[in-house]
Design a protein around this motif. Structure first.
Motif, PDB file in Angstrom:
ATOM      1  N   ALA A  97       0.826  -1.207   0.000  1.00  0.00           N
ATOM      2  CA  ALA A  97       0.000   0.000   0.000  1.00  0.00           C
ATOM      3  C   ALA A  97       0.864   1.262   0.000  1.00  0.00           C
ATOM      4  CB  ALA A  97      -0.929   0.003   1.216  1.00  0.00           C
ATOM      5  N   LEU A  98       1.919   1.270   0.816  1.00  0.00           N
ATOM      6  CA  LEU A  98       2.761   2.463   0.923  1.00  0.00           C
ATOM      7  C   LEU A  98       3.685   2.642  -0.278  1.00  0.00           C
ATOM      8  CD1 LEU A  98       3.677   2.144   4.700  1.00  0.00           C
ATOM      9  CD2 LEU A  98       2.160   3.840   3.658  1.00  0.00           C
ATOM     10  N   SER A  99       3.863   1.591  -1.069  1.00  0.00           N
ATOM     11  CA  SER A  99       4.729   1.711  -2.250  1.00  0.00           C
ATOM     12  C   SER A  99       4.000   2.303  -3.442  1.00  0.00           C
ATOM     13  CB  SER A  99       5.270   0.323  -2.639  1.00  0.00           C
ATOM     14  OG  SER A  99       4.223  -0.525  -3.101  1.00  0.00           O
ATOM     15  N   ARG A 100       2.676   2.420  -3.374  1.00  0.00           N
ATOM     16  CA  ARG A 100       1.914   2.961  -4.498  1.00  0.00           C
ATOM     17  C   ARG A 100       2.004   4.492  -4.488  1.00  0.00           C
ATOM     18  NH1 ARG A 100       2.687   0.005  -7.768  1.00  0.00           N
ATOM     19  NH2 ARG A 100       4.349  -0.431  -6.300  1.00  0.00           N
ATOM     20  N   ARG A 101       2.487   5.061  -5.548  1.00  0.00           N
ATOM     21  CA  ARG A 101       2.702   6.507  -5.626  1.00  0.00           C
ATOM     22  C   ARG A 101       1.389   7.291  -5.689  1.00  0.00           C
ATOM     23  NH1 ARG A 101       7.028   4.134  -8.177  1.00  0.00           N
ATOM     24  NH2 ARG A 101       9.088   4.962  -7.584  1.00  0.00           N
ATOM     25  N   TYR A 102       0.300   6.630  -6.078  1.00  0.00           N
ATOM     26  CA  TYR A 102      -0.974   7.334  -6.144  1.00  0.00           C
ATOM     27  C   TYR A 102      -1.657   7.420  -4.777  1.00  0.00           C
ATOM     28  CZ  TYR A 102      -2.440   2.437  -6.651  1.00  0.00           C
ATOM     29  OH  TYR A 102      -2.600   1.088  -6.486  1.00  0.00           O
ATOM     30  N   LEU A 103      -1.062   6.817  -3.748  1.00  0.00           N
ATOM     31  CA  LEU A 103      -1.611   6.939  -2.399  1.00  0.00           C
ATOM     32  C   LEU A 103      -1.205   8.304  -1.841  1.00  0.00           C
ATOM     33  CD1 LEU A 103      -3.106   5.484  -0.055  1.00  0.00           C
ATOM     34  CD2 LEU A 103      -0.857   4.732   0.759  1.00  0.00           C
ATOM     35  N   ARG A 104      -2.136   9.228  -1.760  1.00  0.00           N
ATOM     36  CA  ARG A 104      -1.819  10.617  -1.456  1.00  0.00           C
ATOM     37  C   ARG A 104      -1.256  10.805  -0.045  1.00  0.00           C
ATOM     38  NH1 ARG A 104      -6.896  14.057  -4.132  1.00  0.00           N
ATOM     39  NH2 ARG A 104      -6.575  13.331  -6.290  1.00  0.00           N
ATOM     40  N   VAL A 105      -1.736  10.027   0.908  1.00  0.00           N
ATOM     41  CA  VAL A 105      -1.274  10.192   2.292  1.00  0.00           C
ATOM     42  C   VAL A 105      -0.108   9.264   2.605  1.00  0.00           C
ATOM     43  CG1 VAL A 105      -3.526  10.957   3.095  1.00  0.00           C
ATOM     44  CG2 VAL A 105      -2.966   8.508   3.141  1.00  0.00           C
ATOM     45  N   GLY A 106       0.447   8.610   1.571  1.00  0.00           N
ATOM     46  CA  GLY A 106       1.503   7.628   1.798  1.00  0.00           C
ATOM     47  C   GLY A 106       2.723   8.197   2.494  1.00  0.00           C
ATOM     48  N   ASN A 107       3.151   9.404   2.064  1.00  0.00           N
ATOM     49  CA  ASN A 107       4.341  10.009   2.666  1.00  0.00           C
ATOM     50  C   ASN A 107       4.118  10.373   4.131  1.00  0.00           C
ATOM     51  OD1 ASN A 107       5.798   9.808   0.274  1.00  0.00           O
ATOM     52  ND2 ASN A 107       5.123  11.812  -0.454  1.00  0.00           N
ATOM     53  N   TRP A 108       2.922  10.866   4.446  1.00  0.00           N
ATOM     54  CA  TRP A 108       2.632  11.198   5.842  1.00  0.00           C
ATOM     55  C   TRP A 108       2.569   9.941   6.715  1.00  0.00           C
ATOM     56  CZ3 TRP A 108       3.068  15.974   7.521  1.00  0.00           C
ATOM     57  CH2 TRP A 108       2.938  17.021   6.612  1.00  0.00           C
ATOM     58  N   VAL A 109       1.983   8.901   6.174  1.00  0.00           N
ATOM     59  CA  VAL A 109       1.937   7.638   6.921  1.00  0.00           C
ATOM     60  C   VAL A 109       3.342   7.095   7.144  1.00  0.00           C
ATOM     61  CG1 VAL A 109       1.135   5.242   6.863  1.00  0.00           C
ATOM     62  CG2 VAL A 109      -0.381   7.079   6.096  1.00  0.00           C
ATOM     63  N   MET A 110       4.211   7.195   6.134  1.00  0.00           N
ATOM     64  CA  MET A 110       5.588   6.740   6.278  1.00  0.00           C
ATOM     65  C   MET A 110       6.329   7.537   7.341  1.00  0.00           C
ATOM     66  SD  MET A 110       6.520   4.072   4.748  1.00  0.00           S
ATOM     67  CE  MET A 110       8.214   4.330   5.247  1.00  0.00           C
ATOM     68  N   LEU A 111       6.068   8.834   7.417  1.00  0.00           N
ATOM     69  CA  LEU A 111       6.702   9.650   8.459  1.00  0.00           C
ATOM     70  C   LEU A 111       6.281   9.174   9.848  1.00  0.00           C
ATOM     71  CD1 LEU A 111       6.481  13.276   6.981  1.00  0.00           C
ATOM     72  CD2 LEU A 111       8.541  11.906   7.348  1.00  0.00           C
ATOM     73  N   MET A 112       5.011   8.847  10.011  1.00  0.00           N
ATOM     74  CA  MET A 112       4.540   8.358  11.311  1.00  0.00           C
ATOM     75  C   MET A 112       5.138   6.997  11.639  1.00  0.00           C
ATOM     76  SD  MET A 112       0.551   9.576  11.559  1.00  0.00           S
ATOM     77  CE  MET A 112       0.050   8.910   9.959  1.00  0.00           C
ATOM     78  N   ILE A 113       5.302   6.152  10.620  1.00  0.00           N
ATOM     79  CA  ILE A 113       5.892   4.829  10.845  1.00  0.00           C
ATOM     80  C   ILE A 113       7.371   4.951  11.205  1.00  0.00           C
ATOM     81  CG2 ILE A 113       6.534   2.681   9.689  1.00  0.00           C
ATOM     82  CD1 ILE A 113       3.903   2.880   8.137  1.00  0.00           C
ATOM     83  N   VAL A 114       8.099   5.790  10.478  1.00  0.00           N
ATOM     84  CA  VAL A 114       9.516   5.993  10.774  1.00  0.00           C
ATOM     85  C   VAL A 114       9.693   6.604  12.163  1.00  0.00           C
ATOM     86  CG1 VAL A 114      11.583   7.273  10.082  1.00  0.00           C
ATOM     87  CG2 VAL A 114      10.167   6.165   8.348  1.00  0.00           C
ATOM     88  N   PHE A 115       8.760   7.440  12.595  1.00  0.00           N
ATOM     89  CA  PHE A 115       8.817   8.049  13.921  1.00  0.00           C
ATOM     90  C   PHE A 115       8.907   6.991  15.015  1.00  0.00           C
ATOM     91  CE2 PHE A 115       6.838   9.788  17.744  1.00  0.00           C
ATOM     92  CZ  PHE A 115       7.526  10.987  17.894  1.00  0.00           C
ATOM     93  N   THR A 116       8.236   5.849  14.809  1.00  0.00           N
ATOM     94  CA  THR A 116       8.241   4.786  15.823  1.00  0.00           C
ATOM     95  C   THR A 116       9.598   4.103  15.949  1.00  0.00           C
ATOM     96  OG1 THR A 116       7.510   3.084  14.240  1.00  0.00           O
ATOM     97  CG2 THR A 116       5.804   4.354  15.364  1.00  0.00           C
TER      98      THR A 116
END
Length: 290
Positions: A97-116
């Motif tokens: 899901a996070l690898s799909r470039r058309y996922l608009r909130v993907g970058n924000w979700v990745m930031l939250m995941i990396v935060f952990t």
């Protein structure tokens, strides 16, 4: 033709690497040799140990006669198989899901995941969370909180991003949905990396003992690693040597510890040779390409 310095360097490099390999392997060799040696001879021996002092499998007999060892093995196999399946499923779904470039909130979700990876709630909030969800003293307390490893998710996401978009578009034209694209196209294309991450999760669950110590209260649910910890830290070998004289109980107790370590370690060591060939290729597949 090699120069004189080059001809001298090769044997020196091999010598240094051989010495490092021996230093690394020696603790394993010592435990293996001590586990099949005579208990009294091991207690009296000082210095290096490369071959058995006598030969006996008495310590292994005591280990396999302990019902908690066999029960711990059964529990560990359950936790490893169930936990690894959940890990691979959740990591694959999240990475896709996070690898799909058309996922608009993907970058924000990745930031939250990396935060952990850098900040967490800590042990007490984690324990209270597991307890409030009713998972305490259940198998779910050992597999749900660790369902996704952030590093593995990032590596798999990077590998999925390396798959050409045209393959996904062609599959969708043929009527394939996201699950078919993931399991029939993406995962086979990154199979070496998939295998490496599977091994990481498998080893993680096999070696895990701290979550079980925190969340489990029923002794019959303990994994074998927690049983091993009790034997090594608490020296709880009295139940296995109940029929042995007081004079011989201490030496036999020491060899029982060595034998228990070997019994716990050998299964996971045997898995490595079959998956080792995927390591280099698998990590390269998940290397950063962006």
């Amino acid at each position: 033709m090699k120069s004189a310095l080059g001809r001298l360097a090769d044997p020196l490099i091999y010598l240094i690497l051989s010495a490092l390999a021996l230093i690394t392997l020696y603790p394993f060799i010592y435990v293996l040799v001590a586990s099949v040696s005579e208990p009294v001879a091991v207690m009296k021996h000082q210095g290096l140990l490369f071959w058995p002092l006598g030969f006996t499998l008495k310590a292994y007999d005591y280990v396999f006669e302990n019902p908690m060892i066999l029960k711990g093995y059964q529990n560990t196999l359950l936790y490893v198989s169930l936990g690894t399946c959940i890990n691979m499923l959740m990591t694959s779904l999240g990475a896709y899901a996070l690898s799909r470039r058309y996922l608009r909130v993907g970058n924000w979700v990745m930031l939250m995941i990396v935060f952990t990876m850098f900040f967490s709630g800590g042990l007490i909030p984690s324990y209270l969370n597991v307890k409030s969800l009713g998972m305490q003293d259940t198998v779910w307390a050992l597999v749900i909180p660790s369902a996704i490893n952030t590093f593995n998710l990032i590596v798999m996401r990077t590998a999925f991003r390396g798959v050409p978009d045209s393959m996904e578009e062609s599959a969708k034209i043929d009527g394939a949905n996201d699950f078919i694209i993931l399991f029939r196209i993406f995962i086979p294309l990154v199979l070496p990396l998939f295998t490496v991450i599977l091994l990481f999760y498998l080893v993680q669950h096999w070696n895990s003992w701290f979550p079980a110590m925190i969340y489990l209260r029923t002794r019959e649910m303990y994994p074998v690693q927690l049983i091993l910890r009790e034997i090594l830290i608490s020296s709880s070998t009295e139940t296995m040597t109940s029929g042995v004289s007081a004079r011989d109980s201490e030496p036999i107790g020491e060899t029982i510890k060595y034998a228990t370590i070997m019994v716990v370690c050998i299964p996971i060591i045997c898995v490595y040779p079959f998956l080792q060939k995927y390591f280099t290729k698998g990590i390269m597949v998940g290397a950063i390409k962006e």
